[in-house]
Motif scaffolding. Structure first.
Motif, PDB file in Angstrom:
ATOM      1  N   ILE A 167     -67.304  74.229 -16.171  1.00  0.00           N
ATOM      2  CA  ILE A 167     -68.553  74.806 -16.178  1.00  0.00           C
ATOM      3  C   ILE A 167     -68.714  75.489 -17.576  1.00  0.00           C
ATOM      4  O   ILE A 167     -69.896  75.425 -18.186  1.00  0.00           O
ATOM      5  CB  ILE A 167     -68.879  75.816 -15.194  1.00  0.00           C
ATOM      6  N   MET A 168     -67.792  75.808 -18.266  1.00  0.00           N
ATOM      7  CA  MET A 168     -67.942  76.360 -19.801  1.00  0.00           C
ATOM      8  C   MET A 168     -68.174  75.318 -20.669  1.00  0.00           C
ATOM      9  O   MET A 168     -68.930  75.739 -21.773  1.00  0.00           O
ATOM     10  CB  MET A 168     -66.892  77.288 -19.948  1.00  0.00           C
ATOM     11  N   LEU A 169     -67.649  74.042 -20.344  1.00  0.00           N
ATOM     12  CA  LEU A 169     -67.999  73.085 -21.471  1.00  0.00           C
ATOM     13  C   LEU A 169     -69.433  72.595 -21.565  1.00  0.00           C
ATOM     14  O   LEU A 169     -69.755  71.904 -22.233  1.00  0.00           O
ATOM     15  CB  LEU A 169     -66.892  72.008 -21.293  1.00  0.00           C
ATOM     16  N   GLY A 170     -69.842  72.512 -20.061  1.00  0.00           N
ATOM     17  CA  GLY A 170     -71.257  72.117 -19.805  1.00  0.00           C
ATOM     18  C   GLY A 170     -71.306  70.551 -20.165  1.00  0.00           C
ATOM     19  O   GLY A 170     -70.423  69.814 -19.880  1.00  0.00           O
ATOM     20  N   ASN A 171     -72.493  70.119 -20.778  1.00  0.00           N
ATOM     21  CA  ASN A 171     -72.567  68.630 -21.087  1.00  0.00           C
ATOM     22  C   ASN A 171     -72.119  68.248 -22.877  1.00  0.00           C
ATOM     23  O   ASN A 171     -72.789  67.490 -23.373  1.00  0.00           O
ATOM     24  CB  ASN A 171     -73.982  67.945 -20.653  1.00  0.00           C
ATOM     25  N   SER A 172     -71.335  69.202 -23.199  1.00  0.00           N
ATOM     26  CA  SER A 172     -71.047  69.007 -24.786  1.00  0.00           C
ATOM     27  C   SER A 172     -70.222  67.681 -25.067  1.00  0.00           C
ATOM     28  O   SER A 172     -69.602  67.107 -24.180  1.00  0.00           O
ATOM     29  CB  SER A 172     -70.382  70.009 -25.398  1.00  0.00           C
ATOM     30  N   ARG A 173     -70.392  67.255 -26.247  1.00  0.00           N
ATOM     31  CA  ARG A 173     -69.739  66.260 -26.684  1.00  0.00           C
ATOM     32  C   ARG A 173     -68.149  66.711 -27.216  1.00  0.00           C
ATOM     33  O   ARG A 173     -67.907  67.937 -27.481  1.00  0.00           O
ATOM     34  CB  ARG A 173     -70.234  65.557 -27.799  1.00  0.00           C
ATOM     35  N   ILE A 174     -67.589  65.425 -27.243  1.00  0.00           N
ATOM     36  CA  ILE A 174     -65.801  65.589 -27.789  1.00  0.00           C
ATOM     37  C   ILE A 174     -66.177  66.415 -29.211  1.00  0.00           C
ATOM     38  O   ILE A 174     -65.473  67.031 -29.676  1.00  0.00           O
ATOM     39  CB  ILE A 174     -65.168  64.667 -27.688  1.00  0.00           C
ATOM     40  N   SER A 175     -67.164  65.878 -30.067  1.00  0.00           N
ATOM     41  CA  SER A 175     -67.424  66.101 -31.319  1.00  0.00           C
ATOM     42  C   SER A 175     -67.950  67.261 -31.661  1.00  0.00           C
ATOM     43  O   SER A 175     -67.692  67.975 -32.708  1.00  0.00           O
ATOM     44  CB  SER A 175     -68.190  64.952 -32.206  1.00  0.00           C
ATOM     45  N   ASP A 176     -68.339  68.058 -30.611  1.00  0.00           N
ATOM     46  CA  ASP A 176     -68.754  69.561 -30.761  1.00  0.00           C
ATOM     47  C   ASP A 176     -67.501  70.396 -30.808  1.00  0.00           C
ATOM     48  O   ASP A 176     -67.910  71.575 -31.156  1.00  0.00           O
ATOM     49  CB  ASP A 176     -69.776  69.797 -29.461  1.00  0.00           C
ATOM     50  N   HIS A 177     -66.437  70.098 -30.301  1.00  0.00           N
ATOM     51  CA  HIS A 177     -65.359  70.936 -30.293  1.00  0.00           C
ATOM     52  C   HIS A 177     -64.361  70.551 -31.564  1.00  0.00           C
ATOM     53  O   HIS A 177     -63.226  71.311 -31.732  1.00  0.00           O
ATOM     54  CB  HIS A 177     -64.793  71.069 -29.073  1.00  0.00           C
ATOM     55  N   PHE A 178     -64.641  69.406 -32.050  1.00  0.00           N
ATOM     56  CA  PHE A 178     -63.343  69.353 -33.399  1.00  0.00           C
ATOM     57  C   PHE A 178     -64.368  68.908 -34.702  1.00  0.00           C
ATOM     58  O   PHE A 178     -65.445  68.350 -34.579  1.00  0.00           O
ATOM     59  CB  PHE A 178     -62.761  68.139 -32.778  1.00  0.00           C
ATOM     60  N   ASP A 179     -63.389  69.316 -35.781  1.00  0.00           N
ATOM     61  CA  ASP A 179     -64.110  69.022 -37.009  1.00  0.00           C
ATOM     62  C   ASP A 179     -63.768  67.435 -37.319  1.00  0.00           C
ATOM     63  O   ASP A 179     -63.065  66.675 -36.676  1.00  0.00           O
ATOM     64  CB  ASP A 179     -63.671  69.829 -38.147  1.00  0.00           C
ATOM     65  N   SER A 180     -64.503  66.955 -38.179  1.00  0.00           N
ATOM     66  CA  SER A 180     -64.335  65.411 -38.543  1.00  0.00           C
ATOM     67  C   SER A 180     -62.765  65.026 -38.943  1.00  0.00           C
ATOM     68  O   SER A 180     -62.355  64.050 -38.551  1.00  0.00           O
ATOM     69  CB  SER A 180     -65.068  65.205 -39.961  1.00  0.00           C
ATOM     70  N   SER A 181     -61.966  66.015 -39.453  1.00  0.00           N
ATOM     71  CA  SER A 181     -60.630  65.587 -39.770  1.00  0.00           C
ATOM     72  C   SER A 181     -59.771  65.195 -38.229  1.00  0.00           C
ATOM     73  O   SER A 181     -58.835  64.464 -38.259  1.00  0.00           O
ATOM     74  CB  SER A 181     -59.914  66.903 -40.436  1.00  0.00           C
ATOM     75  N   PHE A 182     -60.248  65.759 -37.424  1.00  0.00           N
ATOM     76  CA  PHE A 182     -59.636  65.261 -35.721  1.00  0.00           C
ATOM     77  C   PHE A 182     -59.863  63.924 -35.530  1.00  0.00           C
ATOM     78  O   PHE A 182     -58.614  63.288 -35.279  1.00  0.00           O
ATOM     79  CB  PHE A 182     -60.189  66.208 -34.706  1.00  0.00           C
ATOM     80  N   PHE A 183     -60.786  63.196 -36.201  1.00  0.00           N
ATOM     81  CA  PHE A 183     -61.198  62.004 -35.709  1.00  0.00           C
ATOM     82  C   PHE A 183     -60.601  61.286 -36.716  1.00  0.00           C
ATOM     83  O   PHE A 183     -60.726  59.840 -36.735  1.00  0.00           O
ATOM     84  CB  PHE A 183     -62.602  61.744 -35.826  1.00  0.00           C
ATOM     85  N   GLU A 184     -59.913  61.490 -37.664  1.00  0.00           N
ATOM     86  CA  GLU A 184     -59.279  60.648 -38.339  1.00  0.00           C
ATOM     87  C   GLU A 184     -57.496  60.697 -38.431  1.00  0.00           C
ATOM     88  O   GLU A 184     -56.935  60.151 -38.993  1.00  0.00           O
ATOM     89  CB  GLU A 184     -59.250  61.123 -39.978  1.00  0.00           C
ATOM     90  N   THR A 185     -57.059  61.360 -37.355  1.00  0.00           N
ATOM     91  CA  THR A 185     -55.799  61.507 -36.941  1.00  0.00           C
ATOM     92  C   THR A 185     -55.252  60.293 -36.511  1.00  0.00           C
ATOM     93  O   THR A 185     -55.976  59.709 -35.680  1.00  0.00           O
ATOM     94  CB  THR A 185     -55.532  62.672 -36.196  1.00  0.00           C
ATOM     95  N   ASN A 186     -54.036  60.020 -36.159  1.00  0.00           N
ATOM     96  CA  ASN A 186     -53.397  58.972 -35.410  1.00  0.00           C
ATOM     97  C   ASN A 186     -53.646  59.353 -34.044  1.00  0.00           C
ATOM     98  O   ASN A 186     -53.579  58.277 -33.199  1.00  0.00           O
ATOM     99  CB  ASN A 186     -51.952  58.798 -35.616  1.00  0.00           C
TER     100      ASN A 186
END
Length: 553
Positions: A167-186
């Protein structure tokens, strides 16, 4: 419990089963025995029919499955031939904690009749255990057990998400919780390609996956724990289940599009009183009696799928000929307890991707992939090209992948998540590519040059565009997915990927089967319950191992 009935049939012709006339259903006088109408012929409806018979002691002749397509199975499909080319739109991952799925299939004999489907799956995975030696490929070289590359901030965010209430996360995206560096990790590279997540997808679904598969984290970079069926899932799961249902007298009515439900909302509880159908010949209404029950599979992640060919691309088709989305929108209008289908159906740019199935009449490609990856077919699982602009991956299954597949024919499957990005070798978006161009791109990433023309000469690559394939991952709010039994309704239940099952994860066979089991037990008022969702995240040893594993940089 119903006795499993066995008979010798030609499995090559097991799809050619008798149909019962809808006219007889419309004209019948309501008998004392309740009739059950299952809308949709996917695994959820097939499972519901089996649970009705096995646990509810319902006669098979009192169950009718209504399906818009010409055969059952829904998204668990497999079709084609060695001559025309095989097609698998996609395969769902299996693992040992799919308790509802294995409960169901423990009652279903495998096609050869020697054991149950569940026992066949477990025996098969003792013989061939998934253990990737090449989960990622970079610059034509394999990476065995690639490091995850997560820093302390990433780990803290993963930890926060694992304990923060939905309920605390609502309808947020994954990208709302991580910076761009996360999406470059293995870690993200392997996670998103294993489960088909995009950065804009629901963080609630991402969180559920983190918790649901915590027990598999220690071998995640080698795909340990992932289970496969002997053949494609249509041949290994749908066909035996369909045969069992046919043996018990269940009526399967194909080529029947459901357009609306007629309802009575004047009583203390609402009820469905009729089903509006369209066939190639006529429009008709099936009356639903006072004791009858209706189970509807909502939406479809493979609706509007379109096929290409070796020399033409798969078009993006936004018209759903099955009517699954139209039906949900129609019955949900003015009824919030039925959910909000537009949340999932009206964002194709965020839910589409493209798969491809390659039929080969020359062993060269399989030999080169085996030598490059160190895995025999069926052993390695998903291979992702880390540098691919399409974020493309392939799977080389054990052969034969289809019942009746000739010994000199091989089949592999692949998909891409970034279908609108130009390729690295063909220079075109994946969505605009022919099968020949897609296979050329894959050969480029495999660094296959000298043998490329020979492979292409003996290959048939069939692309498949699926506009709704990850629609169940789209951002949602509470109430967007309805309960299995909607509030205030006495003879109606929902199944499939778009109803709400707390704790379990969509885009799985397990979710569909669990929804069916819950629907049947609730509608029949049985003192039974589906097995609880396995919650490894409550075991401190599993939690410790997960964070120790993901902290390995």
């Amino acid at each position: 419990m119903a006795t499993n009935m066995k008979r010798n049939i030609d499995v090559q012709n097991s799809d050619q089963l008798p149909e019962r006339s809808l006219t007889a259903e419309v004209d019948r006088n309501h008998a004392e025995d309740a009739k059950f109408y299952l809308v949709g012929g996917g695994i959820a409806s097939l499972a519901a029919a089996a649970f009705l018979i096995r646990d509810g002691h319902v006669r098979g002749c009192d169950i009718t499955i209504l399906e818009a397509l010409d055969k059952p199975g829904g998204s668990l499909d497999g079709s084609g031939s060695a001559e025309s080319g095989y097609v698998v739109r996609g395969g769902r991952m299996l693992e040992s904690k799919y308790l509802c799925t294995y409960d169901l299939f423990s009652s279903i004999p495998a096609l050869n009749g020697s054991k149950s489907v569940t026992q066949e799956i477990f025996d098969w995975n003792e013989t061939i255990r998934t253990s990737s030696r090449s989960r990622l490929l970079r610059n034509g070289k394999r990476e065995d057990s690639p490091a995850y590359g997560l820093d302390e901030h990433h780990l803290l965010t993963l930890g926060r998400l694992s304990i923060e209430p939905e309920i605390m996360l609502g309808n947020s995206r994954i990208s709302d919780h991580f910076d761009s560096s996360f999406f470059e990790t293995n870690f993200w590279l392997m996670w998103c390609t294993t489960f088909a997540f995009q950065p804009w997808h629901s963080v609630v679904e991402f969180r559920r996956y983190l918790l649901r598969f915590a027990h598999m984290s220690s071998g995640f970079n080698q795909l340990h724990g992932i289970m496969r069926t002997v053949y494609n899932q249509y041949d290994s799961m749908v066909r035996p289940l369909r045969r069992w249902l046919d043996d018990h007298g269940v009526a399967f009515q194909p080529n029947t599009r459901i357009t609306d439900l007629l309802v009575d909302e004047t009583g203390v509880e609402n009820r469905v009183r009729g089903i509006v159908c369209e066939t190639a010949r006529r429009r008709l209404e099936i009356p639903v009696g006072a004791a009858d029950k209706v189970i509807v599979t909502l939406g479809s992640m493979t609706a509007s799928s379109s096929l290409g060919g070796m020399d033409h691309p798969a078009p993006l088709n936004t018209v759903d000929s099955t009517g699954a989305w139209h039906l949900w929108k129609t019955i949900a209008a003015g009824r919030p307890e039925f959910g909000h289908p537009s949340v999932f159906a009206d964002h194709i740019d965020e839910s589409k991707w493209l798969s491809f199935t390659v039929t080969l009449r020359d062993p060269t490609l399989f030999r080169l992939i085996r030598d490059m990856t160190g895995n025999t077919p069926g052993e390695g699982g998903l291979i992702t090209f880390a540098e691919s602009s399409w974020l493309a991956s392939i799977v080389v299954p054990h052969q034969p992948h289809f019942i009746g597949q000739p010994a000199d024919v091989q089949v592999l499957w692949g998909y891409g998540l970034r279908v609108d990005q130009p390729g690295d070798f063909v220079g075109k978006p994946m969505s605009a590519c022919t099968g020949r161009e897609i296979l050329t791109e894959i050969l480029g990433h495999l660094r296959i040059d000298a043998e490329a023309s020979r492979i292409l000469e003996h290959a048939n690559c069939i692309p498949c565009m699926m506009p709704f394939i990850t629609s169940q991952f789209l951002r949602r709010s509470k109430g967007d997915r309805p309960h299995v039994v909607p509030d205030g309704w006495q003879n109606l239940a929902f199944t499939g990927q778009f109803c709400e099952l707390p704790n379990d994860v969509v885009f799985t066979v397990e979710y569909s089967v669990r929804s069916a089991q819950n629907a049947v037990y609730a509608l029949l008022g049985l003192d039974l319950a589906a097995p609880d969702v396995y919650k490894g995240q409550h075991d401190p040893r599993i939690v410790y191992k997960a964070f120790s594993t993901f902290g390995d940089r």
